[in-house]
Design an enzyme around this catalytic site. Structure first.
Site, short mmCIF file in Angstrom:
data_model
loop_
_atom_site.label_atom_id
_atom_site.label_comp_id
_atom_site.label_asym_id
_atom_site.label_seq_id
_atom_site.Cartn_x
_atom_site.Cartn_y
_atom_site.Cartn_z
CG ASN A 205 -10.57 21.83 6.03
OD1 ASN A 205 -11.08 22.39 5.05
ND2 ASN A 205 -11.26 20.98 6.79
CD GLU A 208 -13.36 23.83 7.23
OE1 GLU A 208 -14.13 23.16 7.95
OE2 GLU A 208 -12.31 24.34 7.66
CG ASP A 275 -11.78 19.78 17.69
OD1 ASP A 275 -12.34 20.59 16.92
OD2 ASP A 275 -12.26 18.67 17.99
#
Length: 334
Positions: A205, A208, A275
């Site tokens: 993301n 990150e 996920d």
């Protein structure tokens, strides 16, 4: 120009075969309402109405793949406890291949418990052991990957920092996958970027991506610099940066950046959205999609699940409906 339509590509998703290796988690939700503050401390008192247990972490990645109809194999660790047995039962009920799920009686099954009141998360508490796996368990997982690699089209490494994903295991997976010319997609964990090299595609993301690149992502220019730097530092073919309400940015070596706007109408809960992104992307690649097509499809899937409360999945019918709502074929510049 690459198009994604409701035609053959989406229909082929159910033919994809994916191996997921990573941290298996149970996501527990305690649902209730708040109508007073505790006299013991300045905290809300939640009156519990119901409790639900869902597949989380790597298990949620496989759940998303199965919900679309793909075939999926799972490798990871569970504790020798009741929660571990519950997860294994849920996986088997959904038709997940669980031959790579090992039981370590010395570890608890990882459980994340979220208390939800009025559709908002009040608090979360975790039960876990984040120590790295013993060499024996790591070697057993690597052996399962080698035994299974011929039966799948793509591999997902789902790292949630709970001890399963280690440098030797990543090296084993990438080595085995390279021998068999398989795509490896990796969902990273903050603070563990030094482990990730030689995979095919990484899906951080924005937070990150900024941390991994050392670049504060403030605008399109800094986003481009971060993405290009990650291609080099991870030594990967592609990087997909998920940007919340700003959609996604896809970087591939020697190609133009692809910017995909969000399709979410309302955001109720981002739990498990990452996920969904990596699971749907891996399945799309397994079904023969190009990187740009897989990016668009995973973006549509993410837009669906963030509109649901709790760890959620997307169905093939919902994906097809999302494409139809886009009026005609969704196109992105490669």
């Amino acid at each position: 120009m690459t198009s994604v339509s409701t035609g053959p590509l989406l229909d082929r998703l159910s033919q994809g075969r994916v191996l997921v290796v990573g941290d298996i988690i149970m996501d527990e939700f305690i649902w209730g309402k708040v109508d007073r503050i505790s006299p013991e401390a300045p905290v809300p008192v939640v009156t519990v109405k119901k409790e639900t247990q869902l597949l989380g972490g790597a298990a949620n990645v496989v759940n998303n793949i199965r919900s679309i109809g793909g075939e999926v194999f799972l490798a990871g660790i569970l504790g020798g406890d009741a929660r571990g047995r519950e997860i294994l039962s849920l996986l088997e009920q959904k038709g997940v291949k669980t031959g790579g799920v090992l039981i370590d009686p010395r570890r608890p099954t990882t459980v994340k418990t979220r208390i939800i009141a009025h559709s908002q998360q009040v608090v979360r508490f975790d039960r876990e052991n984040r120590d790295a796996l013993s060499q024996g368990y790591a070697e057993s997982l690597a052996s399962y990957v080698r035994e299974t690699i011929h039966a799948v089209d793509t591999v997902v490494i789902a790292d949630y920092g709970k001890g399963v994903v280690t440098a030797p295991l990543i090296e084993a997976i990438t080595g085995i996958s390279k021998e068999q010319n398989k795509v490896v997609a990796l969902d990273p964990k903050m603070g563990r970027f030094h482990l990730y090299r030689d995979v095919t595609v990484v899906t951080p993301n924005s937070q990150e991506a900024g941390a991994a690149s050392g670049i504060d992502i403030l605008d399109e220019s800094s986003l481009r610099r971060a993405g290009e730097k990650l291609l080099d530092s991870f030594n990967c073919e592609a990087v997909l940066i998920t940007r919340g309400e700003d959609g996604m940015a896809f970087f591939e070596r020697n190609k133009e950046v692809i910017f995909v706007p969000t399709t979410a109408r309302e955001v109720f809960d981002v739990t498990g959205a990452g996920d969904t992104v990596i699971g749907v992307m891996a399945l799309a690649l397994a079904a023969g999609a190009s990187f740009s097509q897989a990016t668009v499809i995973s973006n549509l899937a993410a837009g669906i699940v963030v509109g649901k409360v709790g760890t959620a999945t997307v169905s093939l019918e919902e994906l097809k409906a999302a494409v139809r709502e886009a009026k005609e074929a969704i196109s992105v510049k490669e």
